[in-house]
Design an enzyme around this catalytic site. Structure first.
Site, PDB file in Angstrom:
ATOM      1  N   ASP A 113      29.179 -49.413  19.421  1.00 47.27           N
ATOM      2  CA  ASP A 113      30.206 -50.412  19.087  1.00 47.27           C
ATOM      3  C   ASP A 113      29.806 -51.803  19.564  1.00 47.27           C
ATOM      4  O   ASP A 113      29.069 -51.950  20.543  1.00 47.27           O
ATOM      5  CB  ASP A 113      31.538 -49.993  19.725  1.00 47.27           C
ATOM      6  CG  ASP A 113      32.726 -50.698  19.094  1.00 47.27           C
ATOM      7  OD1 ASP A 113      32.578 -51.266  17.987  1.00 47.27           O
ATOM      8  OD2 ASP A 113      33.814 -50.680  19.709  1.00 47.27           O
ATOM      9  N   HIS A 121      24.640 -56.013  12.915  1.00 48.68           N
ATOM     10  CA  HIS A 121      24.338 -54.655  12.456  1.00 48.68           C
ATOM     11  C   HIS A 121      22.827 -54.424  12.382  1.00 48.68           C
ATOM     12  O   HIS A 121      22.339 -53.348  12.729  1.00 48.68           O
ATOM     13  CB  HIS A 121      24.985 -54.403  11.091  1.00 48.68           C
ATOM     14  CG  HIS A 121      26.490 -54.401  11.128  1.00 48.68           C
ATOM     15  ND1 HIS A 121      27.209 -53.744  12.106  1.00 48.68           N
ATOM     16  CD2 HIS A 121      27.419 -54.982  10.314  1.00 48.68           C
ATOM     17  CE1 HIS A 121      28.513 -53.917  11.881  1.00 48.68           C
ATOM     18  NE2 HIS A 121      28.661 -54.667  10.810  1.00 48.68           N
ATOM     19  N   LEU A 135      13.820 -33.500  19.554  1.00 50.34           N
ATOM     20  CA  LEU A 135      15.188 -34.016  19.584  1.00 50.34           C
ATOM     21  C   LEU A 135      15.913 -33.718  18.272  1.00 50.34           C
ATOM     22  O   LEU A 135      15.343 -33.890  17.194  1.00 50.34           O
ATOM     23  CB  LEU A 135      15.137 -35.541  19.789  1.00 50.34           C
ATOM     24  CG  LEU A 135      16.468 -36.288  19.657  1.00 50.34           C
ATOM     25  CD1 LEU A 135      17.320 -36.071  20.908  1.00 50.34           C
ATOM     26  CD2 LEU A 135      16.243 -37.789  19.435  1.00 50.34           C
TER      27      LEU A 135
HETATM   28  C1  IPE Z   1      33.896 -46.743  15.819  1.00 47.01           C
HETATM   29  O1  IPE Z   1      33.907 -48.107  16.001  1.00 47.01           O
HETATM   30  C2  IPE Z   1      33.018 -46.376  14.652  1.00 47.01           C
HETATM   31  C3  IPE Z   1      31.583 -46.590  14.842  1.00 47.01           C
HETATM   32  C4  IPE Z   1      31.009 -47.015  15.929  1.00 47.01           C
HETATM   33  C5  IPE Z   1      30.767 -46.261  13.701  1.00 47.01           C
HETATM   34  P1  IPE Z   1      35.030 -49.036  15.352  1.00 47.01           P
HETATM   35  O2  IPE Z   1      34.668 -50.410  15.729  1.00 47.01           O
HETATM   36  O3  IPE Z   1      35.175 -48.739  13.915  1.00 47.01           O
HETATM   37  O4  IPE Z   1      36.337 -48.533  16.105  1.00 47.01           O
HETATM   38  P2  IPE Z   1      37.719 -49.275  16.386  1.00 47.01           P
HETATM   39  O5  IPE Z   1      38.233 -49.746  15.066  1.00 47.01           O
HETATM   40  O6  IPE Z   1      37.423 -50.402  17.308  1.00 47.01           O
HETATM   41  O7  IPE Z   1      38.567 -48.229  17.053  1.00 47.01           O
HETATM   42  C1  IPE Z   2      29.776 -51.107  15.428  1.00 45.97           C
HETATM   43  O1  IPE Z   2      30.020 -52.459  15.596  1.00 45.97           O
HETATM   44  C2  IPE Z   2      29.215 -50.768  14.080  1.00 45.97           C
HETATM   45  C3  IPE Z   2      30.146 -50.053  13.197  1.00 45.97           C
HETATM   46  C4  IPE Z   2      31.385 -49.719  13.481  1.00 45.97           C
HETATM   47  C5  IPE Z   2      29.657 -49.688  11.897  1.00 45.97           C
HETATM   48  P1  IPE Z   2      31.334 -53.140  15.021  1.00 45.97           P
HETATM   49  O2  IPE Z   2      31.050 -53.610  13.638  1.00 45.97           O
HETATM   50  O3  IPE Z   2      32.516 -52.257  15.163  1.00 45.97           O
HETATM   51  O4  IPE Z   2      31.459 -54.398  15.998  1.00 45.97           O
HETATM   52  P2  IPE Z   2      32.777 -54.987  16.644  1.00 45.97           P
HETATM   53  O5  IPE Z   2      33.512 -53.863  17.275  1.00 45.97           O
HETATM   54  O6  IPE Z   2      33.554 -55.602  15.502  1.00 45.97           O
HETATM   55  O7  IPE Z   2      32.297 -55.976  17.632  1.00 45.97           O
HETATM   56 MG    MG Z   3      33.925 -51.986  16.589  1.00 46.53          MG
END
Ligand code: IPE
Ligand code: IPE
Ligand code: MG
Length: 260
Positions: free
Chosen positions: A28, A45, A139
Site C-alpha cells: 500500500d 505504481h 519460492l
Molecule cells: C489494498 O489497498 C489493496 C491492495 C494493496 C492491492 P487499498 O489501498 O485498495 O485499500 P484501502 O482502500 O485503503 O482499504
Molecule cells: C497500492 O497503493 C497499490 C494498489 C492498491 C493497487 P495505492 O494506490 O493504494 O496508494 P495509496 O494508498 O493511494 O497511497
Molecule cells: Mg491504498
C-alpha cells in the site's frame, strides 16, 4: 515452519521461529508516495513494481517459502478507469518482463482471485505464468489479483452448495477443512505474517479466512520504498511474537501437543 496445521485446522502453538514460512504483503501507499513527490500516481505504481522485484529477490534469499502479494483488490475497480488501466498494464508488463527470470530462479507462480471480469490477454498471461512455473520448487509467489477475501469465501460456499445439491456432500460433513479446501488458497499454508506498508492498519479484504492466526506488522513507509531491510525488520518483529493459537502459553501448549 512457524507452525503445523492438522486436519481440523488446529495449529500447534510455539515460538514464531526464525523465518515465517508464509509472508503476505499488502503493498500500500503507491499513490501517497507519488503525491509526496508531486508525481502522477502511475509513477508510484511503477516504482511499486520495482519494490516488488526487490522483495521477491529478498524473499528467495531469506528462504521464505510462500510470499503472497496483494496487487489488485476486487474493490480497486472503483478507482478511475485510467488508473485501473495503468494497473492492468503494469501487471501485464511485469509478467512479460519478469516471468522468464522468475522461472530461472525456480519460483512457482500461483494467482488467486477472480478471473471473470478480466480481459482475455490478462487471463492468458496469468495462466501462462502458472503453467510455466508449476513444477518449480523454490519460492511460491502467490499473486492476489482481482482478489477479495469475501468473494473468495462466497465462491467456495457456492461450490460446496453445488456438491450438496448434487448429493455428493452431506451438510453435516462440512468442516473448517471443507471450506479451506474450496478457497483459492487450498494447498497453501496460512500466512504466518502479514505486512502492510503505509501505516494503514486494516486487512482491506485480504486473506480474511486465512489470517485467523497471522501476526501483523504495520510499517509507516510507502510501498515504493520497500526493500530487503524493511522486510528484515518485519521478520525481526515477527520473531519476538509469542504465537499461542488459543493455548494458554506457547511453550506449554507445544509440550502438551508433543506428549499426546
Ligand atoms: C489494498 O489497498 C489493496 C491492495 C494493496 C492491492 P487499498 O489501498 O485498495 O485499500 P484501502 O482502500 O485503503 O482499504
Ligand atoms: C497500492 O497503493 C497499490 C494498489 C492498491 C493497487 P495505492 O494506490 O493504494 O496508494 P495509496 O494508498 O493511494 O497511497
Ligand atoms: Mg491504498
Amino acid at each position: 515452519m512457524g507452525h503445523v496445521t492438522d486436519r481440523d485446522g488446529e495449529r500447534q502453538a510455539g515460538a514464531a521461529g526464525p523465518v515465517p514460512a508464509h509472508v503476505g504483503i499488502i503493498m500500500d501507499g503507491n499513490g501517497r508516495w507519488a503525491a509526496a513527490r508531486g508525481l502522477p500516481r502511475l509513477e508510484g505504481h511503477r516504482r511499486g513494481v520495482e519494490a516488488l522485484r526487490r522483495t521477491i529477490r529478498a524473499a528467495i534469499e531469506l528462504n521464505i517459502r510462500f510470499l503472497t502479494v496483494y496487487s489488485f483488490s476486487t474493490e480497486n475497480w472503483s478507482r478511475p478507469a485510467a488508473e485501473v488501466d495503468d494497473l492492468m498494464f503494469l501487471l501485464k508488463r511485469f509478467i512479460r518482463n519478469d516471468l522468464a527470470d522468475l522461472h530461472r530462479n525456480d519460483v512457482r507462480v500461483k494467482v488467486i482471485g477472480m478471473r471473470d471480469g478480466l480481459k482475455p490477454d490478462i487471463v492468458g498471461l496469468l495462466h501462462e505464468a502458472e503453467e510455466l512455473t508449476a513444477g518449480n520448487r523454490g519460492l511460491t509467489l502467490v499473486v492476489a489479483f482481482n482478489y477479495g477475501g469475501r468473494q473468495e469465501l462466497a465462491s467456495a460456499v457456492r461450490r460446496i452448495a453445488e456438491r450438496v445439491r448434487a448429493g455428493l456432500l452431506d451438510p453435516e460433513a462440512v468442516t473448517v477443512e471443507t471450506i479451506a479446501d474450496h478457497l483459492d488458497t487450498a494447498a497453501i499454508p496460512d500466512p504466518d505474517l502479514i505486512v502492510r506498508t503505509s501505516g494503514e492498519q486494516r486487512l482491506s479484504n485480504f486473506l480474511m479466512w486465512q489470517s485467523a492466526y497471522s501476526e501483523f506488522v504495520f510499517l509507516p513507509g510507502h510501498w515504493p520504498d520497500f526493500d530487503r531491510a524493511a522486510l528484515e525488520s518485519a521478520l525481526a518483529d515477527f520473531t519476538t511474537r509469542e504465537r499461542r493459537f488459543g493455548g494458554s502459553q506457547a511453550e506449554a501448549a507445544l509440550q502438551v501437543k508433543t506428549a499426546l
